[in-house]
Design a protein around this motif. Sequence first.
Motif, PDB file in Angstrom:
ATOM      1  N   HIS A 131       1.182   4.261  -2.791  1.00 46.63           N
ATOM      2  CA  HIS A 131       0.976   5.711  -2.604  1.00 46.63           C
ATOM      3  C   HIS A 131       2.069   6.490  -3.339  1.00 46.63           C
ATOM      4  O   HIS A 131       1.810   7.534  -3.935  1.00 46.63           O
ATOM      5  CB  HIS A 131       1.019   6.077  -1.111  1.00 46.63           C
TER       6      HIS A 131
ATOM      7  N   HIS B 234       0.812  -1.227   0.000  1.00 49.80           N
ATOM      8  CA  HIS B 234       0.000   0.000   0.000  1.00 49.80           C
ATOM      9  C   HIS B 234       0.851   1.285   0.000  1.00 49.80           C
ATOM     10  O   HIS B 234       0.511   2.265  -0.682  1.00 49.80           O
ATOM     11  CB  HIS B 234      -0.900  -0.053   1.243  1.00 49.80           C
TER      12      HIS B 234
ATOM     13  N   SER C 291      -0.125  10.114   5.259  1.00 53.16           N
ATOM     14  CA  SER C 291      -1.567   9.824   5.312  1.00 53.16           C
ATOM     15  C   SER C 291      -2.019   9.752   6.764  1.00 53.16           C
ATOM     16  O   SER C 291      -1.300  10.171   7.677  1.00 53.16           O
ATOM     17  CB  SER C 291      -1.823   8.485   4.617  1.00 53.16           C
TER      18      SER C 291
ATOM     19  N   ASP D 222      -6.704   6.904  -0.242  1.00 54.22           N
ATOM     20  CA  ASP D 222      -6.633   5.488  -0.594  1.00 54.22           C
ATOM     21  C   ASP D 222      -7.493   5.207  -1.820  1.00 54.22           C
ATOM     22  O   ASP D 222      -8.659   5.590  -1.860  1.00 54.22           O
ATOM     23  CB  ASP D 222      -7.096   4.644   0.590  1.00 54.22           C
TER      24      ASP D 222
HETATM   25 ZN    ZN Z   1      -3.105   5.056   2.486  1.00 59.02          ZN
END
Ligand code: ZN
Length: 347
Positions: free
Chosen positions: A114, A110, A139, A313
Amino acid sequence: MTILGIETSCDETSAAVVRDGREVLSCVTHTQPEHRRWGGVVPELASRCHMEKLPEIVRAAIAQSGVGWSGIDAVAATRGPGLASALLVGWSAAKGIALRTGLPLIAVNHIEAHLHSVFLDPAAPDPAECYPAIGLAISGGHTNLFRLDAPGKIALVGRTVDDAAGEALDKAAKLLGLGYPGGPAIDRISKGLTPREGAFPEGKIHDGAICGGLDASLCTSFSGLKTSLLTRVVNEPPKSDAEVAQIACDYQAAVVGAVVKRCERALSACPAARCLMVGGGVSLNSLLRTRLKETTADRGVRLLLALPAHCGDNAAMIAGLAGMGRGIASPESFDLDVAPSWPVEAS
Ligand code: ZN
Ligand code: KG4
């Protein structure tokens, strides 16, 4: 390669179809409103909501892509980091789809996604022209600085030792009665105001031993900032909306200032860096964007910011990164469980 991506690591249920790592054919994202009343993401609730919503989100992403199931070459999903129970929904769904269709299955990190999200902007340069680079993933769950030497050759150089920048903003907004998520609210009410110098501490690390071997000057601690806000609000409760807005503006400036300073230090430590890549929900912040534009322009470094639609996200960054050949592909991926703390360097 046209890839179906699935993302369920936190409170966004998202599916997307991306061609050759960069061309977003569709991206459908649902942000779960159920967490608002709790003032933060409730993991059990997040997984149940993903479970309910994901089938319709995947169907919509396939329909909007215009290529249909027959046009999909692989299925990619977030394996980690994130909330275990939330990750399980998307990762299991991806496994099921891959088993049913016979398509390859790709496990994607993840945080690396990003960073990749900057390349979903058609105006972004070819990734090959960007290395070496410094990457900032910022984030609600992460505040990490990386040095990138090539695709997949990534080293963590700095991180927060406690709260993430978004978390620090969300907690402050809660204390100030500005609702959840707090980052956008703080950003909005701070517009047009001038932060007061030194109103909040900078987030310095006093004991480098807690940085796990990283350079402490590239790490941050936001928990002291939050305590200082709490003390301020308890001792001198703000008497008007204008006062709340000024405090929010000062606090935002402290968070952003700390992050920008660390980006500057990371760039100074890597004089060959051609780009600064920035992704994650907090990269939507207007003050952060302005400050980063200024500092990269001064240094002749190219600033690559994700498009607003790809800052938070989303599954396009997952399908995109997989389309660049990154991630763990089948057959190995079929044996993998989710990895809630999967470090980028290990992916
Ligand atoms: Zn994230
Ligand atoms: O990337 P993201 O959607 O989810 C995580 O992986 O955490 O980021 C969500 C975070 C929240 O903390 C939210 O307050 C913050 O991003 N955020 C912002 C802004 N928009 C979202 N923070 C500051 N300014 C904004 N404009």
